[in-house]
Design a protein around this motif. Structure first.
Motif, PDB file in Angstrom:
ATOM      1  N   MET A 113       0.835  -1.208   0.000  1.00 37.66           N
ATOM      2  CA  MET A 113       0.000   0.000   0.000  1.00 37.66           C
ATOM      3  C   MET A 113       0.868   1.256   0.000  1.00 37.66           C
ATOM      4  O   MET A 113       0.581   2.212  -0.730  1.00 37.66           O
TER       5      MET A 113
ATOM      6  N   LEU B 161      -5.852   2.256  -1.669  1.00 41.98           N
ATOM      7  CA  LEU B 161      -7.108   2.208  -0.916  1.00 41.98           C
ATOM      8  C   LEU B 161      -7.931   0.965  -1.270  1.00 41.98           C
ATOM      9  O   LEU B 161      -8.525   0.332  -0.391  1.00 41.98           O
TER      10      LEU B 161
ATOM     11  N   TYR C 236      -6.474  -1.996   0.454  1.00 46.84           N
ATOM     12  CA  TYR C 236      -6.892  -2.056   1.856  1.00 46.84           C
ATOM     13  C   TYR C 236      -8.257  -2.728   1.980  1.00 46.84           C
ATOM     14  O   TYR C 236      -8.463  -3.594   2.850  1.00 46.84           O
TER      15      TYR C 236
ATOM     16  N   THR D  76      -2.260  -0.884  10.325  1.00 47.91           N
ATOM     17  CA  THR D  76      -2.808  -0.910   8.970  1.00 47.91           C
ATOM     18  C   THR D  76      -3.982   0.055   8.840  1.00 47.91           C
ATOM     19  O   THR D  76      -4.102   0.767   7.837  1.00 47.91           O
ATOM     20  N   LYS D  77      -4.818   0.096   9.862  1.00 46.23           N
ATOM     21  CA  LYS D  77      -5.940   1.036   9.850  1.00 46.23           C
ATOM     22  C   LYS D  77      -5.436   2.478   9.829  1.00 46.23           C
ATOM     23  O   LYS D  77      -5.984   3.326   9.114  1.00 46.23           O
TER      24      LYS D  77
ATOM     25  N   HIS E  20      -4.329   3.347   6.407  1.00 41.33           N
ATOM     26  CA  HIS E  20      -5.507   3.574   5.580  1.00 41.33           C
ATOM     27  C   HIS E  20      -6.068   4.973   5.808  1.00 41.33           C
ATOM     28  O   HIS E  20      -6.414   5.679   4.850  1.00 41.33           O
TER      29      HIS E  20
ATOM     30  N   ARG F 212      -6.476   7.928   3.064  1.00 39.19           N
ATOM     31  CA  ARG F 212      -7.775   8.570   2.793  1.00 39.19           C
ATOM     32  C   ARG F 212      -7.689  10.087   2.966  1.00 39.19           C
ATOM     33  O   ARG F 212      -8.323  10.841   2.225  1.00 39.19           O
TER      34      ARG F 212
END
Length: 185
Positions: A137, A150, A153, A172-173, A176, A180
């Motif tokens: 990512m 994205l 993910y 990981t969140k 993300h 975003r």
């Protein structure tokens, strides 16, 4: 049957010196020049681990050889038994770790397309190692493919839910969320 096999093995190798019989035991003669892919794999991986801090470029070269040498599970079509299974698992884990380390080192060197390829191979080898997904990512985002990062993910979220009944790790969140928000990764 065993002696016939040894006879045929010696013939196939080209000389009886390759397999010696001493003190009631057969042995492969390692003093003669030979190549064994598993030994080569392990030697290159060991060198890469040793060099990763002091000479990352050399470590990358060793890791690329490791990746080239890994042809799949050890004796996957011909061996049965716990000893073979344990060896298969050990080599498979080592291969996955080599791909992850290769991805990290290439990423650190700014070789993002190559790093992304290493991460994709790592994911193909074991799709449940979340760190490889984060690496991929990051590569996508820095290469200007934030949308692809994205989407990746979202695919990871589905995979983890289906396979493990869990959600991505906090790290990981957080990645993300940075993606975003358009922040640097």
């Amino acid at each position: 049957s065993f002696h016939d096999t040894v006879f045929r093995l010696r013939r196939a190798l080209g000389a009886k010196e390759w397999v010696s019989f001493q003190k009631g035991r057969y042995a492969f003669e390692r003093s003669l020049p030979y190549s064994f892919d598993v030994e080569d794999f392990e030697e290159h991986l060991s060198e890469a681990r040793r060099l990763r801090s002091e000479s990352p470029e050399q470590a990358v070269r060793h890791l690329q050889k490791v990746v080239d040498l890994y042809g799949g599970d050890f004796l996957e079509d011909s061996a049965e038994g716990e000893w073979a299974t344990e060896r298969q698992e050990k080599l498979s884990r080592a291969y996955g770790e080599a791909l992850l380390l290769l991805g990290r080192l290439l990423f650190d060197q700014g070789r993002l397309a190559e790093a992304a390829e290493a991460y994709r191979k790592a994911i193909a080898h074991d799709e449940l190692v979340e760190e490889t997904h984060r690496g991929l990512m990051r590569c996508y985002a820095i290469l200007g493919e934030r949308g692809r990062a994205l989407r990746h993910y979202e695919e990871l979220v589905e995979l983890l839910d289906e396979e493990l009944g869990t959600s991505p790790a906090a790290e990981t969140k957080a990645l993300h969320e940075r993606l975003r928000a358009g922040e640097e990764v």
